[in-house]
Design a protein around this motif. Sequence first.
Motif, PDB file in Angstrom:
ATOM      1  N   GLN A  60      29.575  16.307  49.943  1.00 21.00           N
ATOM      2  CA  GLN A  60      29.497  17.746  50.197  1.00 21.00           C
ATOM      3  C   GLN A  60      29.986  18.085  51.598  1.00 21.00           C
ATOM      4  O   GLN A  60      30.722  19.065  51.795  1.00 21.00           O
ATOM      5  CB  GLN A  60      28.058  18.220  50.012  1.00 21.00           C
ATOM      6  CG  GLN A  60      27.886  19.730  50.081  1.00 21.00           C
ATOM      7  CD  GLN A  60      27.781  20.234  51.510  1.00 21.00           C
ATOM      8  OE1 GLN A  60      27.261  19.538  52.376  1.00 21.00           O
ATOM      9  NE2 GLN A  60      28.314  21.414  51.753  1.00 21.00           N
ATOM     10  N   THR A  85      33.856  17.987  51.720  1.00 21.38           N
ATOM     11  CA  THR A  85      34.576  19.016  50.958  1.00 21.38           C
ATOM     12  C   THR A  85      34.332  20.431  51.471  1.00 21.38           C
ATOM     13  O   THR A  85      35.117  21.347  51.179  1.00 21.38           O
ATOM     14  CB  THR A  85      34.179  18.954  49.469  1.00 21.38           C
ATOM     15  OG1 THR A  85      32.748  19.111  49.368  1.00 21.38           O
ATOM     16  CG2 THR A  85      34.581  17.620  48.852  1.00 21.38           C
ATOM     17  N   SER A  86      33.269  20.642  52.228  1.00 22.88           N
ATOM     18  CA  SER A  86      32.892  21.991  52.661  1.00 22.88           C
ATOM     19  C   SER A  86      33.990  22.667  53.482  1.00 22.88           C
ATOM     20  O   SER A  86      34.347  23.829  53.232  1.00 22.88           O
ATOM     21  CB  SER A  86      31.603  21.925  53.472  1.00 22.88           C
ATOM     22  OG  SER A  86      31.261  23.192  53.967  1.00 22.88           O
ATOM     23  N   SER A  87      34.552  21.965  54.474  1.00 24.55           N
ATOM     24  CA  SER A  87      35.571  22.570  55.340  1.00 24.55           C
ATOM     25  C   SER A  87      36.843  22.887  54.568  1.00 24.55           C
ATOM     26  O   SER A  87      37.522  23.874  54.840  1.00 24.55           O
ATOM     27  CB  SER A  87      35.883  21.632  56.507  1.00 24.55           C
ATOM     28  OG  SER A  87      36.385  20.397  56.031  1.00 24.55           O
ATOM     29  N   THR A 120      36.324  26.171  52.654  1.00 20.49           N
ATOM     30  CA  THR A 120      36.398  27.326  53.562  1.00 20.49           C
ATOM     31  C   THR A 120      37.843  27.705  53.851  1.00 20.49           C
ATOM     32  O   THR A 120      38.215  28.886  53.848  1.00 20.49           O
ATOM     33  CB  THR A 120      35.666  27.010  54.878  1.00 20.49           C
ATOM     34  OG1 THR A 120      34.306  26.695  54.596  1.00 20.49           O
ATOM     35  CG2 THR A 120      35.714  28.212  55.817  1.00 20.49           C
ATOM     36  N   GLN A 156      36.658  23.591  44.544  1.00 19.36           N
ATOM     37  CA  GLN A 156      35.214  23.663  44.309  1.00 19.36           C
ATOM     38  C   GLN A 156      34.818  22.803  43.110  1.00 19.36           C
ATOM     39  O   GLN A 156      33.811  22.082  43.151  1.00 19.36           O
ATOM     40  CB  GLN A 156      34.784  25.107  44.069  1.00 19.36           C
ATOM     41  CG  GLN A 156      34.820  25.977  45.320  1.00 19.36           C
ATOM     42  CD  GLN A 156      34.463  27.422  45.018  1.00 19.36           C
ATOM     43  OE1 GLN A 156      34.927  27.998  44.038  1.00 19.36           O
ATOM     44  NE2 GLN A 156      33.648  28.018  45.860  1.00 19.36           N
ATOM     45  N   PHE A 170      23.968  21.591  47.176  1.00 20.50           N
ATOM     46  CA  PHE A 170      25.261  21.277  47.768  1.00 20.50           C
ATOM     47  C   PHE A 170      26.338  22.209  47.217  1.00 20.50           C
ATOM     48  O   PHE A 170      27.171  22.737  47.946  1.00 20.50           O
ATOM     49  CB  PHE A 170      25.653  19.824  47.487  1.00 20.50           C
ATOM     50  CG  PHE A 170      24.786  18.817  48.180  1.00 20.50           C
ATOM     51  CD1 PHE A 170      24.123  19.132  49.350  1.00 20.50           C
ATOM     52  CD2 PHE A 170      24.620  17.541  47.654  1.00 20.50           C
ATOM     53  CE1 PHE A 170      23.323  18.208  49.996  1.00 20.50           C
ATOM     54  CE2 PHE A 170      23.816  16.600  48.293  1.00 20.50           C
ATOM     55  CZ  PHE A 170      23.164  16.942  49.465  1.00 20.50           C
ATOM     56  N   ASN A 171      26.301  22.403  45.885  1.00 19.83           N
ATOM     57  CA  ASN A 171      27.298  23.272  45.256  1.00 19.83           C
ATOM     58  C   ASN A 171      27.130  24.715  45.721  1.00 19.83           C
ATOM     59  O   ASN A 171      28.109  25.403  46.031  1.00 19.83           O
ATOM     60  CB  ASN A 171      27.172  23.192  43.737  1.00 19.83           C
ATOM     61  CG  ASN A 171      28.186  24.079  43.027  1.00 19.83           C
ATOM     62  OD1 ASN A 171      29.369  24.033  43.329  1.00 19.83           O
ATOM     63  ND2 ASN A 171      27.715  24.902  42.116  1.00 19.83           N
ATOM     64  N   PHE A 194      25.832  25.685  48.483  1.00 20.17           N
ATOM     65  CA  PHE A 194      26.264  25.740  49.877  1.00 20.17           C
ATOM     66  C   PHE A 194      27.783  25.889  49.955  1.00 20.17           C
ATOM     67  O   PHE A 194      28.309  26.658  50.772  1.00 20.17           O
ATOM     68  CB  PHE A 194      25.814  24.477  50.613  1.00 20.17           C
ATOM     69  CG  PHE A 194      26.148  24.489  52.083  1.00 20.17           C
ATOM     70  CD1 PHE A 194      25.422  25.265  52.973  1.00 20.17           C
ATOM     71  CD2 PHE A 194      27.206  23.733  52.575  1.00 20.17           C
ATOM     72  CE1 PHE A 194      25.731  25.283  54.324  1.00 20.17           C
ATOM     73  CE2 PHE A 194      27.524  23.750  53.920  1.00 20.17           C
ATOM     74  CZ  PHE A 194      26.779  24.519  54.800  1.00 20.17           C
ATOM     75  N   ASN A 195      28.494  25.150  49.090  1.00 20.85           N
ATOM     76  CA  ASN A 195      29.954  25.286  49.041  1.00 20.85           C
ATOM     77  C   ASN A 195      30.362  26.685  48.587  1.00 20.85           C
ATOM     78  O   ASN A 195      31.361  27.244  49.053  1.00 20.85           O
ATOM     79  CB  ASN A 195      30.555  24.241  48.098  1.00 20.85           C
ATOM     80  CG  ASN A 195      30.632  22.870  48.730  1.00 20.85           C
ATOM     81  OD1 ASN A 195      30.596  22.747  49.951  1.00 20.85           O
ATOM     82  ND2 ASN A 195      30.737  21.833  47.914  1.00 20.85           N
ATOM     83  N   LYS A 245      30.014  28.900  51.532  1.00 23.48           N
ATOM     84  CA  LYS A 245      31.107  28.643  52.465  1.00 23.48           C
ATOM     85  C   LYS A 245      32.394  29.328  52.009  1.00 23.48           C
ATOM     86  O   LYS A 245      33.205  29.756  52.834  1.00 23.48           O
ATOM     87  CB  LYS A 245      31.352  27.137  52.605  1.00 23.48           C
ATOM     88  CG  LYS A 245      30.217  26.370  53.282  1.00 23.48           C
ATOM     89  CD  LYS A 245      30.127  26.672  54.753  1.00 23.48           C
ATOM     90  CE  LYS A 245      31.185  25.974  55.562  1.00 23.48           C
ATOM     91  NZ  LYS A 245      31.021  26.201  57.017  1.00 23.48           N
ATOM     92  N   SER A 246      32.579  29.448  50.695  1.00 26.31           N
ATOM     93  CA  SER A 246      33.802  30.070  50.179  1.00 26.31           C
ATOM     94  C   SER A 246      33.865  31.557  50.491  1.00 26.31           C
ATOM     95  O   SER A 246      34.928  32.177  50.396  1.00 26.31           O
ATOM     96  CB  SER A 246      33.917  29.855  48.663  1.00 26.31           C
ATOM     97  OG  SER A 246      32.994  30.672  47.965  1.00 26.31           O
TER      98      SER A 246
END
Length: 534
Positions: free
Chosen positions: A162, A165-167, A170, A228, A283-284, A286-287, A290-291
């Motif tokens: 997670q 992949t987060s950055s 974004t 995602q 985690f998902n 949170f992503n 972030k989007s």
Amino acid sequence: MSLKYAKKSQVVLFTILAAIKACNIVFVAYMIKIMLNVASSGSHDYMHLVRLAILTGLGQLCFMASNFVYETVKMTIVRDVNMVFKRANLTYLVDQGNPDIKNGLSLLTNDLKQIETNRVNAQLDMILQGLTFIGAISFAFYSSWQMTVVFVVAMIVPALIQMITSSVITKKSKIWAAKNAIYTQNVSDSLNGAQSAKLYNVQEDIVSRAINAARNMENALRKMSLTQAWALELIYSAAELFCFIIPCTIGGILMMQGQLEVGTLVMMVDLAMNFITPVVTLFNEFNQVKSTVPMWEKTKKALNYTFKHNKHIPGDFEGMQIRDLSYVTHKDKKRIFENVNLDVQPGEKVLLMAPSGWGKTTLLRLMLGLKKPKNGEIIINRKNVSGNWEKAHNFYSYVNQKPFMFDDTLRFNITLGRKVSDKELQAAIKEAGLEDLVKEHGLDSNVGEGGNNLSGGQIQRVEIARALLSQRPILLADEATSALDPNLSLAIHKTLLENPKIAVIEVAHKISEKEKSMFDKIVHLDKHRIETKM
């Protein structure tokens, strides 16, 4: 956090209901453990199992009733927060008055829907998943701390995925937001320019332009969504391997060694699904949050914006003086005009003339305080208001060449939503020459989109009624009648110039001699020459 814009009482109630919902998982897992242990004990007390099943069913009915209330409260919070965001963004955009509306349209439509789905809903779900995790892991630790430690250690791998992949998500979301704004503007252009497209038989070209923008937007959305989806797939795959297969193998060994009952192992697996799955979901979510970062930054600007209710009506107008005014553009440092001097007395009618492109509209914007001069000053009632919108604009009303009409009633288009007395409204209608229109159609008749149910002259008179209703001492007219036929132009000028209560400053480059004679003085801006009425 988006939820701080919800009512605190609603968020507290939601949290309580989410905690009850989270307990549902623990309840079912515990009842499964008891029933399996009874079944595997060698006992033939079937009624005991039936009683346990009935108790489980009754418990589920109670949880179901609570969950109905949970969903109701959740949807109420989403609605209320959405309304806060819409009001804040619309207030900010209207107060800014940016003529480039593509970003505003995109924000109020697609972007806010993304914020609702991927931020507000996601944060509410994060509360539920967080409580589910706490409840499940607490009960699991109580039942078998060894197996709980195994499951918890196994969660490190999905967490690392997670973070990686987060950055990326974004970055993809920022690209999508930019492409979406372009697409929104292209659609707006296509609809507004439909008549021109039809006239010149270029409908396919106009549609193709918008479709290309749509394709770019959809491609950017696909890349963001795909990123995602891939991230979620990686997280779930890692969770299945490290959080189920390996721990279940260890649990099977412990059961073979007699250190674990079958019911406890099944319960642990069930609980693990409900403290690992919430973490994966967190985690998902949170992503998802972030989007929405690019859209959220715009909304935060609006939420932090302080709207000033400047409704001050100036007292007696004592006169305006413009002294040695010059203007240079900020972008290319081009000098538009210089050394402009003008005196306007209360009730005076002044015509400003110059060729097209001289900068007449710019001069009016300087008077309003929308622009700041390079040199010189604008003085009203002996106070310098140069470049100061807050001090200057309440002295003026404004009549455009193409006034904007709201797709609403005639009453709304005259009042613009202001609360005015019937006496004031009727006086403005009479002075603007709208009595026949009101008598024929009524104040509650709809003017249509862009005022297409009104004639050009009627639209101008609605704009004049707005100006008169504001009770401001100076009326600025920007080529107000240039698009009208001579007779109608003369009629509009009579309405404007025969009113002794207001000073009128009109800019024009073409006007009849009869209309010129109605002004107290004519200022030829390009020649620095003034004609006064004899």
